[in-house]
Design a protein around this motif. Structure first.
Motif, short mmCIF file in Angstrom:
data_model
loop_
_atom_site.label_atom_id
_atom_site.label_comp_id
_atom_site.label_asym_id
_atom_site.label_seq_id
_atom_site.Cartn_x
_atom_site.Cartn_y
_atom_site.Cartn_z
N ASP A 220 -44.38 69.02 -67.26
CA ASP A 220 -44.72 68.23 -66.31
C ASP A 220 -44.39 68.97 -64.70
O ASP A 220 -44.90 68.77 -63.93
CB ASP A 220 -44.31 67.05 -66.29
CG ASP A 220 -44.89 66.37 -67.50
OD1 ASP A 220 -46.00 66.24 -67.79
OD2 ASP A 220 -44.04 65.20 -68.37
N THR B 279 -39.74 49.83 -75.40
CA THR B 279 -39.25 50.31 -76.58
C THR B 279 -38.44 49.28 -77.34
O THR B 279 -38.94 48.96 -78.68
CB THR B 279 -38.30 51.47 -76.27
OG1 THR B 279 -39.13 52.35 -75.59
CG2 THR B 279 -37.82 52.14 -77.49
N ARG C 166 -47.28 55.22 -68.02
CA ARG C 166 -48.36 55.73 -66.81
C ARG C 166 -49.24 54.70 -66.65
O ARG C 166 -50.08 54.23 -67.79
CB ARG C 166 -48.89 56.80 -67.55
CG ARG C 166 -49.95 57.59 -66.33
CD ARG C 166 -50.51 59.01 -67.00
NE ARG C 166 -51.09 59.70 -66.08
CZ ARG C 166 -52.16 59.62 -65.83
NH1 ARG C 166 -52.97 58.64 -66.23
NH2 ARG C 166 -52.85 60.37 -64.78
N MET D 36 -39.91 59.50 -68.34
CA MET D 36 -39.41 60.67 -68.78
C MET D 36 -40.34 61.84 -68.35
O MET D 36 -41.65 61.62 -68.64
CB MET D 36 -39.50 60.36 -70.22
CG MET D 36 -39.08 61.81 -71.06
SD MET D 36 -39.14 61.53 -72.86
CE MET D 36 -40.92 61.52 -73.22
N ARG E 53 -48.63 54.62 -72.83
CA ARG E 53 -47.03 54.99 -73.08
C ARG E 53 -46.83 56.08 -74.17
O ARG E 53 -47.28 56.07 -74.89
CB ARG E 53 -46.29 53.68 -73.73
CG ARG E 53 -45.04 53.88 -73.81
CD ARG E 53 -44.39 52.37 -74.19
NE ARG E 53 -43.08 52.43 -74.70
CZ ARG E 53 -42.65 52.37 -75.78
NH1 ARG E 53 -43.44 52.52 -76.92
NH2 ARG E 53 -41.47 52.59 -76.25
N ARG E 54 -46.05 57.11 -73.33
CA ARG E 54 -45.87 58.29 -74.27
C ARG E 54 -47.34 58.87 -74.57
O ARG E 54 -47.49 59.66 -75.86
CB ARG E 54 -44.95 57.94 -75.51
CG ARG E 54 -43.72 57.46 -75.21
CD ARG E 54 -42.82 57.42 -76.41
NE ARG E 54 -41.59 57.10 -76.10
CZ ARG E 54 -40.43 56.33 -77.11
NH1 ARG E 54 -40.96 56.66 -78.13
NH2 ARG E 54 -39.34 55.99 -76.59
N HIS F 101 -35.29 62.83 -70.09
CA HIS F 101 -36.35 63.80 -70.10
C HIS F 101 -36.11 64.85 -71.28
O HIS F 101 -35.26 65.07 -72.04
CB HIS F 101 -35.93 64.85 -68.67
CG HIS F 101 -36.08 64.11 -67.52
ND1 HIS F 101 -37.09 63.44 -67.00
CD2 HIS F 101 -34.91 63.80 -66.59
CE1 HIS F 101 -36.84 62.98 -65.79
NE2 HIS F 101 -35.41 63.19 -65.57
N ASP F 102 -37.49 65.32 -71.52
CA ASP F 102 -37.50 66.44 -72.84
C ASP F 102 -37.47 67.81 -72.13
O ASP F 102 -38.28 68.18 -71.41
CB ASP F 102 -38.82 66.04 -73.42
CG ASP F 102 -39.18 67.17 -74.71
OD1 ASP F 102 -38.21 67.53 -74.86
OD2 ASP F 102 -40.29 67.14 -74.94
N GLY G 297 -40.81 56.27 -65.94
CA GLY G 297 -40.51 56.86 -67.26
C GLY G 297 -41.67 57.24 -68.48
O GLY G 297 -42.30 58.07 -67.86
N ASP G 298 -41.66 56.66 -69.39
CA ASP G 298 -42.69 57.03 -70.28
C ASP G 298 -44.10 56.07 -69.95
O ASP G 298 -45.07 56.19 -71.13
CB ASP G 298 -42.19 57.10 -71.90
CG ASP G 298 -41.87 55.76 -72.17
OD1 ASP G 298 -41.26 55.60 -73.46
OD2 ASP G 298 -42.04 54.56 -71.67
#
Length: 222
Positions: A47, A201, A131, A1, A141-142, A26-27, A128-129
């Motif tokens: 980002d 998740t 890294r 994301m 994560r997030r 995505h946000d 995704g979320d």
């Protein structure tokens, strides 16, 4: 994301892309002018920026120049025409890529991910979320640290180095546990369960550590 700033003056295009990219995980924040986009950047840097070329007031080329003068924030230009003049102007201003409108969300999502991969520091894998910093040996994560045991980390590093590749349990035993004989596959299965509990998740429906029935495991999304 990815956290995306979409600078687009057409309200229908702006809302459509915001919804579509949101469905891709995505946000997306939006701005309807160059001036508004620059204010949003100062408030909360994203980002990546999706930047319409033809904007009221400060146009997209000038916004891109200002973004590039301030740093290396990735920029994808959105242009209504594929004319060389438009494309060259955007790239000369420092854009990393361009997409001709109307942009298909799947194509735009692929371009976003490709640009972010190219601009991510060496040794960092972003999925995704999730890294994964292969140099610092850390996972987040997030934005929150994910505490992994050394074995869990080695398993994640092995799988994530080749997204989409299927590893058999025996291959993972050899690479992660350094077993050069036919080992106990339950070591792999149990470690996978623990890893999923920390990075997924919903561990029951894994997005990253995926089972390939009859073969082994692979890293996604692919």
């Amino acid at each position: 994301m990815a956290a995306i700033l979409l600078v687009e003056d057409d309200p229908l295009v702006r809302r459509g892309l915001q919804l579509a990219l949101g469905r891709h995980g995505h946000d997306v924040r939006t701005a309807d002018s160059g001036e508004d986009g620059l204010r949003e950047l100062r408030t909360a840097p994203p980002d990546i920026v999706l930047l319409d070329l033809m904007l009221p007031g400060i146009d997209g080329v000038e916004v891109c120049r200002r973004i590039r003068a301030a740093g290396q924030l990735p920029v994808i230009m959105l242009t209504a025409r594929g004319d060389d003049f438009d494309v060259i102007g955007g790239l000369a201003a420092g854009a990393d890529d361009y997409v001709v409108k109307p942009a298909q969300p799947t194509v735009l999502d692929a371009r976003i991910r490709a640009v972010l991969r190219r601009t991510t520091p060496d040794g960092v894998r972003v999925h995704g979320d999730l890294r994964i910093d292969t140099a610092a040996l850390t996972v987040s994560r997030r934005g929150e640290p994910v505490p992994l045991t050394p074995t869990e980390l080695r398993l994640l590093l092995t799988l994530s180095r080749a997204p989409g590749r299927v590893f058999t349990r025996q291959q993972l035993l050899e690479e992660v546990w350094e077993h050069d004989y036919l080992g106990d596959s339950r070591l792999v299965d149990n470690c996978v369960q623990r890893l999923r509990a920390k990075v997924e998740t919903n561990p029951a429906v894994p997005a990253y550590v995926q089972t390939v029935r009859g073969f082994g495991y692979r890293f996604g999304p692919v």
